[in-house]
Design a protein around this motif. Structure first.
Motif, PDB file in Angstrom:
ATOM      1  N   THR A  73       0.824  -1.207   0.000  1.00 16.06           N
ATOM      2  CA  THR A  73       0.000   0.000   0.000  1.00 16.06           C
ATOM      3  C   THR A  73       0.859   1.259   0.000  1.00 16.06           C
ATOM      4  O   THR A  73       0.513   2.252  -0.649  1.00 16.06           O
ATOM      5  CB  THR A  73      -0.931  -0.001   1.226  1.00 16.06           C
ATOM      6  N   THR A  77      -3.243  -0.994   7.183  1.00 13.85           N
ATOM      7  CA  THR A  77      -2.948   0.397   6.812  1.00 13.85           C
ATOM      8  C   THR A  77      -2.417   1.185   8.001  1.00 13.85           C
ATOM      9  O   THR A  77      -1.573   2.064   7.841  1.00 13.85           O
ATOM     10  CB  THR A  77      -4.195   1.088   6.239  1.00 13.85           C
ATOM     11  N   SER A  93      -4.835   5.637  -3.874  1.00 15.59           N
ATOM     12  CA  SER A  93      -6.084   5.092  -4.396  1.00 15.59           C
ATOM     13  C   SER A  93      -6.249   3.631  -3.991  1.00 15.59           C
ATOM     14  O   SER A  93      -5.315   2.835  -4.135  1.00 15.59           O
ATOM     15  CB  SER A  93      -6.117   5.214  -5.920  1.00 15.59           C
ATOM     16  N   LEU A  94      -7.431   3.297  -3.502  1.00 10.17           N
ATOM     17  CA  LEU A  94      -7.753   1.915  -3.140  1.00 10.17           C
ATOM     18  C   LEU A  94      -9.007   1.496  -3.890  1.00 10.17           C
ATOM     19  O   LEU A  94     -10.036   2.178  -3.832  1.00 10.17           O
ATOM     20  CB  LEU A  94      -7.984   1.788  -1.636  1.00 10.17           C
ATOM     21  N   PHE A 128      -7.012   7.205   2.599  1.00  8.75           N
ATOM     22  CA  PHE A 128      -6.890   7.141   1.140  1.00  8.75           C
ATOM     23  C   PHE A 128      -7.478   8.385   0.477  1.00  8.75           C
ATOM     24  O   PHE A 128      -8.522   8.889   0.896  1.00  8.75           O
ATOM     25  CB  PHE A 128      -7.590   5.888   0.602  1.00  8.75           C
TER      26      PHE A 128
END
Length: 553
Positions: free
Chosen positions: A170, A196, A213-214, A263
């Motif tokens: 991530t 995260t 961006s997820l 995010f």
């Protein structure tokens, strides 16, 4: 194609303007490269040379990069999806029809290695050796990189392994595809929260959100009548999943708030099941003819939504665009943090719950000990004989340990034994504090300094009088000094105690008088006391004998 099958034509030396010289081989066939390896001791190692070959290639090192990574649970088709992403990058940039890049019906799927079954296939983090240059609608030229990650929650990975891989993926990527099966469940969000947060701890605080961006990719979606396949249906579904309401538990709200705060962009794509031939045929090799048409239709929409020039997300950190060279430095910095002891050990939900359960029981038992000891010998209580204090301490201590033992706790006796040992240490340390506080209430301890100084004054006065009566005036004057100096020190000591100032000097006086008492006066006092007791006993015995003689006469 496996990594072992790749052959190199040779290598050439390339000098980078930052004064560092790197050796970059000319790779013949694109292939997956193991840039982060998983070791048997559950540690991860960055393969600098292999990563350097990719990121310091001529078309990568000084270009802005787009890094797309796929992460999620193991055996859920991450590598399978990445190979379609590769097809699009190889064929779809200049094609107008989806058939042009999806490939022929009988064409096997190649790229990242994948297979069916229950055993894990990918370990560590892989990056495709070939980087793909793309021109954005703005005219900016960027380079696209693809990463595949080790699946989470297999039977060989610890929670820390999963957290490290997911967090690194991530942190490095500009677009993270969170690959999920059938629906977004609460445990998926909790795992995302944990991973995260683990990554966020490794990053510096800034005004920007830590990740970019997820995309929640929900595979095998079975409810198109509620939310249709694709990105539009996914948007509505994701809004419902992340929605906050007043009747939600605070823990559920916290998870959603955290994800939204981490995010820049959150999207969702609902993908149908690829068909029974894909799921049950052990010889399936990715041919389109074996895949359901509905899946192919959705796939043709998913891939461009991630990789078409207008949808690409350039990698940025704290608002600054990252090039291939910068990404290489990010890898090194992040791996250094994860290999150090800077980060806490991530725990499973069972471990975290058991730890909280034991800590609560430990705190309750320790609070009980302190409360009962305060009632026994607190600040407002009078001095208690040390023997009585120790006896009461043992009774209270055993009662508190028994309370901790009897509280139902998760994790079992082995897990809670460490907290029991810690509780015993905490109680014993607290007892030492109460013991010292009780000793300070002893009359001699409270007024020892003025008592010792007064005794020195009396002894000095008597000694001076004797010397003066004996005609030894020079020594008599010296003894007089022993009279006035203690008086001055006593006045100064009372001033310190009354005003609270010059406490350091007051402590020095206390220490000196304590030494005089312990080394000089107390031994003399004890000897005189012993002789006095002996004399009293002798006199009592003589009186008893005399009384008996009188009665007999």
């Amino acid at each position: 194609m496996s990594v072992q099958e790749v052959r190199y034509r040779g290598s050439t030396s390339t000098t980078i303007p930052d004064t560092t010289t790197y050796t970059i081989p000319d790779i013949e066939i694109p292939h997956p490269v193991q840039i982060i390896s998983a070791k048997p001791d559950h540690k991860f190692e960055l393969n600098f040379d292999l990563l350097q070959e990719i990121l310091f290639a001529e078309n990568v090192r000084d270009n802005p990069v787009v890094v797309l990574s796929v992460a999620g649970a193991f055996r859920k088709g991450k590598s399978f999806l990445l190979d379609f992403l590769l097809r699009y990058l190889e064929r779809g940039q200049n094609s107008t029809l989806e058939e042009d890049w999806l490939g022929g019906e009988k064409e096997p799927l190649t790229g990242f290695t994948w297979r069916g079954g229950v055993e894990r296939n990918t370990t560590g983090i892989l990056m495709w050796s070939k980087a793909y240059p793309v021109e954005l609608p703005s005219g900016e030229k960027v380079t696209v990189l693809l990463m595949d990650t080790q699946g989470a929650f297999d039977n060989q990975s610890t929670v820390k392994d999963c957290a490290t891989i997911f967090a690194l993926s991530t942190m490095i990527s500009s677009v993270e595809v969170y690959n999920l099966s059938m629906m977004i469940q609460e445990n998926d969000l909790q795992h995302l929260h944990l991973f995260t947060e683990y990554g966020r701890l490794a990053m510096e605080d800034s005004e920007f959100k830590p990740f970019q961006s997820l995309c929640f990719l929900v595979r095998d979606w079975s409810y198109p009548y509620d939310h249709p396949y694709g990105i539009v249906g996914g948007r509505g579904y994701l809004e419902g999943v992340l929605k906050l309401s007043s009747n939600q538990h605070e823990e559920i709200k916290l998870v959603r708030k955290h994800i939204k705060s981490c995010f820049d962009s959150l999207t969702c794509f609902l993908l149908p099941h690829p068909g029974l031939k894909v799921a049950t045929n052990p010889n399936f090799d990715g041919r389109l003819k074996d895949i359901d048409s509905e899946f192919k239709t959705s796939l043709a929409k998913l891939i461009p939504s991630l990789l078409s020039p207008e949808n690409l997300v350039v990698k940025k950190i704290n608002g600054s665009t990252i090039t291939g060279r910068g990404l290489f430095e990010c890898f090194k910095a992040y791996m250094k943090i994860f290999q150090s002891d800077r980060l806490p050990e991530p725990k499973s939900m069972l471990e975290a719950t058991a730890e909280a359960n034991n800590l609560t029981a430990q705190a309750a038992a320790f609070d009980r000990y302190n409360k009962e000891m305060e009632e026994l010998c607190g600040a407002e209580k009078p001095y208690l004989a040390p023997e009585k204090l120790k006896e009461e301490h043992e009774v209270i201590r055993m009662a508190c340990l028994e309370q901790f033992f009897n509280v139902p706790k998760m994790g079992g006796d082995i897990f809670s034994s460490e907290y029991m040992k810690k509780l015993e240490i905490m109680i014993d340390e607290s007892y030492e504090t109460y013991l010292k506080r009780n000793e300070s209430k002893h009359l001699m301890n409270a007024y020892r300094t003025p008592a010792v100084l007064s005794l020195i004054v009396i002894i000095s006065y008597i000694l001076s009088s004797i010397l003066d009566f004996s005609g030894i005036h020079s020594l008599s004057q010296t003894a007089v000094l022993g009279l006035y100096i203690p008086l001055a020190l006593m006045v100064f000591w009372f001033y310190v105690r009354y005003t609270g100032s010059l406490r350091e000097l007051g402590q020095i006086i206390d220490n000196v008088t304590a030494s005089i008492w312990e080394q000089l006066l107390q031994p003399v006092y004890q000897k005189l006391l012993e002789k006095g007791l002996q004399r009293a006993v002798q006199m009592g015995a003589q009186n008893a004998i005399g009384s008996d003689k009188t009665k007999s006469e």
